[in-house]
Scaffold this motif. Sequence first.
Motif, short mmCIF file in Angstrom:
data_model
loop_
_atom_site.label_atom_id
_atom_site.label_comp_id
_atom_site.label_asym_id
_atom_site.label_seq_id
_atom_site.Cartn_x
_atom_site.Cartn_y
_atom_site.Cartn_z
N GLN A 130 -14.95 31.58 -30.62
CA GLN A 130 -16.39 31.73 -31.74
C GLN A 130 -17.12 32.36 -30.82
N LYS A 131 -17.68 32.02 -29.61
CA LYS A 131 -18.44 32.70 -28.47
C LYS A 131 -18.25 34.24 -28.48
N VAL A 132 -16.93 34.51 -28.37
CA VAL A 132 -16.81 36.02 -28.11
C VAL A 132 -17.16 36.60 -29.42
N ASP A 187 -19.35 35.86 -31.88
CA ASP A 187 -20.61 35.90 -32.05
C ASP A 187 -21.18 37.11 -31.14
N GLY A 188 -20.52 37.34 -29.83
CA GLY A 188 -21.22 38.18 -29.00
C GLY A 188 -20.93 39.70 -29.50
N MET A 192 -20.55 39.76 -21.60
CA MET A 192 -20.55 38.61 -22.52
C MET A 192 -19.28 37.88 -22.22
N LEU A 193 -18.09 38.66 -22.29
CA LEU A 193 -16.80 37.97 -21.96
C LEU A 193 -16.86 37.06 -20.55
N ALA A 216 -18.77 34.00 -21.03
CA ALA A 216 -18.07 33.10 -22.02
C ALA A 216 -16.65 32.70 -21.17
#
Lengths: 138, 164
Positions: free
Chosen positions: B109-111, B113-114, B147-148, B151
């Motif tokens: 989900q973080k990915v 979102d980013g 971003m990756l 995360a």
Amino acid sequence: MALQDKYAELLQTATTLGIANLASTEQEGVLHVSGTANSTADYDALWALYAKIDPNMASGDLMMNIDIKADAGAQLKVTTDSTNLNIRSTPSTEGEIIGKAAHDEVVTLVEKTDDSWWKIKTADGEEGYAYAQYLSPL
Amino acid sequence: MKLTKLLMVVVVSATMLFVSCKPKDADIKTAVEKALAADPSMTGTTIDVKDGIVTMGGECKDDACKAGCEKIVAGVKGVKSVVNNCTITPPPPPPPASLTTVLDEATQQKVKDGLKDIAGVTVEFVGDKAVLKGAVTQANRMKIMQMLASAKVLSDVTGLTEKK
């Protein structure tokens, strides 16, 4: 040790810049590097080196998990392309939007909730969670 | 008279000799080393004794350890004072956390979102990797990689092409 050699310049620069808690381990074809940069400039310098050593950063052989030193109360600049940054009620895009911070606005760090979401407070007193990718410590 | 004087001299010098030699530096050293050996956190310290003054060297992991060592040594019989020359070596930093990160739903989900604000890029999760496809500018490619990394997600970005 091949990856340590490939990224030797980057590791050397990280040491020179005084990246705190710098650690690197090679595992299953990926070099994992972690630590905390003293400034956004140092962080950007390391990423520029990564892009130089590995064009397009496409090899997938470096995991550069470096964050930037920012304690509660630190000033953060909103680094969206041009749009507003959403401030949400919970650390997720599922969270309700309870405020917005403008592009280039300076906000205050309340806490680093996790790697991706930080709790911030605007000058107007709006407090909530924003995506950390768009926040640069000053 | 002469004999009495001589006897006194003998007694006095014997007393002085007795006092100055007990406990001997070598004995103090042994006792100090024994005391330190009882505490497993005190390793690698060196001990030197001269006239009851103990000089400590070596490495301690922190201030508490250094002070603890000194306290133990000062408590040993015959030690007059302690010179604590121990240096503090901080423990090595923990290994990178990304070594053990799993690509669970929250991380995925973080990915997502980013990537929300970066148009034209799709992501699929295959095994332990995020596989990205699409056309991106160099600036956005950098943002995606950062971003990756924050995360702690391994990626395959060979499907990302340069946006003209």
